[in-house]
Design a protein around this motif. Structure first.
Motif, mmCIF file in Angstrom:
data_model
loop_
_atom_site.group_PDB
_atom_site.id
_atom_site.type_symbol
_atom_site.label_atom_id
_atom_site.label_comp_id
_atom_site.label_asym_id
_atom_site.label_seq_id
_atom_site.Cartn_x
_atom_site.Cartn_y
_atom_site.Cartn_z
ATOM 1 N N GLU A 58 0.829 -1.211 0.000
ATOM 2 C CA GLU A 58 0.000 0.000 0.000
ATOM 3 C C GLU A 58 0.861 1.257 0.000
ATOM 4 O OE1 GLU A 58 -2.448 -0.347 3.390
ATOM 5 O OE2 GLU A 58 -3.801 -1.837 2.513
ATOM 6 N N ALA A 59 1.905 1.267 0.840
ATOM 7 C CA ALA A 59 2.732 2.468 0.964
ATOM 8 C C ALA A 59 3.509 2.753 -0.319
ATOM 9 C CB ALA A 59 3.692 2.322 2.140
ATOM 10 N N LEU A 60 4.075 1.708 -0.921
ATOM 11 C CA LEU A 60 4.825 1.910 -2.158
ATOM 12 C C LEU A 60 3.908 2.129 -3.355
ATOM 13 C CD1 LEU A 60 7.659 -0.749 -1.733
ATOM 14 C CD2 LEU A 60 7.829 1.719 -1.420
ATOM 15 N N GLY A 61 2.731 1.516 -3.324
ATOM 16 C CA GLY A 61 1.794 1.717 -4.419
ATOM 17 C C GLY A 61 1.317 3.151 -4.526
ATOM 18 N N GLU A 62 1.265 3.853 -3.398
ATOM 19 C CA GLU A 62 0.856 5.254 -3.443
ATOM 20 C C GLU A 62 1.877 6.097 -4.200
ATOM 21 O OE1 GLU A 62 -0.343 8.905 -0.404
ATOM 22 O OE2 GLU A 62 0.323 6.961 0.360
ATOM 23 N N VAL A 85 8.717 -0.938 -11.776
ATOM 24 C CA VAL A 85 9.578 -2.122 -11.685
ATOM 25 C C VAL A 85 10.192 -2.231 -10.292
ATOM 26 C CG1 VAL A 85 11.686 -3.179 -12.572
ATOM 27 C CG2 VAL A 85 10.052 -2.159 -14.151
ATOM 28 N N LEU A 86 10.657 -1.112 -9.757
ATOM 29 C CA LEU A 86 11.257 -1.130 -8.416
ATOM 30 C C LEU A 86 10.229 -1.509 -7.353
ATOM 31 C CD1 LEU A 86 13.616 -0.599 -6.518
ATOM 32 C CD2 LEU A 86 12.975 1.818 -6.507
ATOM 33 N N VAL A 87 9.045 -0.935 -7.447
ATOM 34 C CA VAL A 87 7.999 -1.250 -6.469
ATOM 35 C C VAL A 87 7.601 -2.718 -6.573
ATOM 36 C CG1 VAL A 87 5.593 -0.804 -5.856
ATOM 37 C CG2 VAL A 87 7.139 1.103 -6.315
ATOM 38 N N SER A 88 7.476 -3.244 -7.786
ATOM 39 C CA SER A 88 7.118 -4.655 -7.957
ATOM 40 C C SER A 88 8.196 -5.562 -7.363
ATOM 41 C CB SER A 88 6.927 -4.966 -9.439
ATOM 42 O OG SER A 88 5.907 -4.166 -10.002
ATOM 43 N N THR A 89 9.455 -5.199 -7.554
ATOM 44 C CA THR A 89 10.545 -6.007 -6.992
ATOM 45 C C THR A 89 10.498 -6.019 -5.477
ATOM 46 O OG1 THR A 89 11.936 -5.456 -8.903
ATOM 47 C CG2 THR A 89 13.039 -6.280 -6.937
ATOM 48 N N LEU A 90 10.284 -4.851 -4.874
ATOM 49 C CA LEU A 90 10.247 -4.780 -3.412
ATOM 50 C C LEU A 90 9.029 -5.504 -2.843
ATOM 51 C CD1 LEU A 90 11.335 -1.066 -2.872
ATOM 52 C CD2 LEU A 90 12.732 -3.120 -2.660
ATOM 53 N N VAL A 91 7.881 -5.357 -3.507
ATOM 54 C CA VAL A 91 6.665 -6.006 -3.008
ATOM 55 C C VAL A 91 6.779 -7.518 -3.111
ATOM 56 C CG1 VAL A 91 4.209 -6.325 -3.459
ATOM 57 C CG2 VAL A 91 5.181 -4.024 -3.447
ATOM 58 N N LEU A 92 7.259 -8.023 -4.240
ATOM 59 C CA LEU A 92 7.423 -9.470 -4.397
ATOM 60 C C LEU A 92 8.447 -10.027 -3.409
ATOM 61 C CD1 LEU A 92 7.353 -9.840 -8.283
ATOM 62 C CD2 LEU A 92 5.547 -10.426 -6.657
#
Length: 312
Positions: A192-196, A208-215
């Motif tokens: 949620e925090a990075l998606g914002e 790409v960076l947010v997807s890497t961190l979330v996964l």
């Protein structure tokens, strides 16, 4: 006295008491909300604490409207140290000034046209500020990925690494990551925090960076290797974007030069033949011709900008 009458009077009295209490609670809530909005708008941005805010009454009334909410969302993304009321008053003053200047130096017909162009320019300015802030954030992504990789390799949790990156990086990355750290501190998930951030500053690199961190936060895995590989990729994309922007700089200047030539031609005609613009815009045919010409200039500007826009 009849018990039914007593019961009715008691219920009526209780309803009146509850109504009064409800009105008092509603008025107190509105007063607290107004005080909170005034305190937040008076406190200023983090980079300019205590700055005296202007046009507070306009700001309070405008924030309750749909227009004010849209302006507030755009201002929040651009990072400008302006309130909704300040931006609105400055925009109205600028549009009025442009209207008067165009009516005085060209012809009265060009006043409303210049006002509409001024409104478009204000919205374009906010979009340009948002794109500029997004580009600055994208340029900081390689450093961000490098800091996160080093922190996680040292054994720190991802939440701690994000807080460390927020302290070390400058704005806008530092400010955005500080918001993420604050959200994580109050219990929001990393997704949620990075998606914002991805919604506020949309870009492929950030997604790409947010997807890497979330996964990595969900399933674990070699996050250090992923971040280091991502750092190299982001550095390469950064250099590619810089080369493309340099090569297309001439096309970008041409796009802005087209409407300037049109405005210059109007000034040239009016200087060579004083009063020609008044006579030209004094008829429906002349006004239609001017509007068609302005539309063609706008179409040319948009087409050149579209042709010079390359997504990497």
């Amino acid at each position: 006295m009849n018990p039914l009458i007593l019961l009715t009077l008691g219920a009526t009295l209780l309803a009146c008491v509850l109504l009064v209490l409800g009105l008092r609670a509603y008025a107190a809530g509105r007063a607290q909300r107004a005080a909170l909005i005034e305190r937040l708008t008076a406190s200023g941005a983090p980079d300019a604490p205590g700055r005296r805010r202007r046009f507070r009454a306009v700001d309070r009334r405008l924030r309750t409207t749909a227009l004010g909410r849209r302006i507030g969302l755009k201002l929040a993304v651009t990072g400008l140290d302006l309130t909704v009321g300040e931006f609105f008053v400055y925009m109205v003053a600028a549009v009025a000034g442009i209207w008067l200047i165009a009516s005085s130096f060209l012809a009265p017909f060009f006043g409303p046209v210049a006002g509409l162009i001024g409104l478009w320019a204000a919205n374009a300015f906010l979009n340009w500020q948002r794109a500029r802030r997004t580009d600055r954030f994208v340029n900081q992504l390689p450093d961000l990925a490098r800091i996160l990789a080093n922190a996680t390799q040292a054994g720190l949790a991802l939440r701690t690494a994000i807080g460390m990156a927020a302290e070390e990086l400058e704005a806008p990355a530092g400010e955005e990551l500080a918001r993420v750290a604050d959200r994580l501190a109050v219990g929001h998930s990393i997704e949620e925090a990075l998606g914002e951030i991805a919604e506020r500053l949309p870009s492929r690199e950030l997604v790409v960076l947010v997807s890497t961190l979330v996964l990595s936060a969900r399933a674990g895995g070699a996050i250090v290797d992923s971040l280091r590989n991502l750092t190299v990729t982001l550095e390469q994309r950064k250099e590619t974007r810089r080369e493309i922007r340099t090569q297309l700089s001439q096309v970008t200047v041409t796009a802005y030069l087209v409407p300037v030539l049109g405005f210059g031609s109007l000034l040239l005609v009016d200087s060579m033949m004083p009063g020609a613009l008044d006579r030209m815009t004094g008829s429906v045919v002349g006004q239609s011709a001017v509007l068609v010409a302005l539309g063609l200039f706008a179409v040319g500007f948009v087409l050149i900008r579209r042709l010079s826009k390359i997504d990497v």
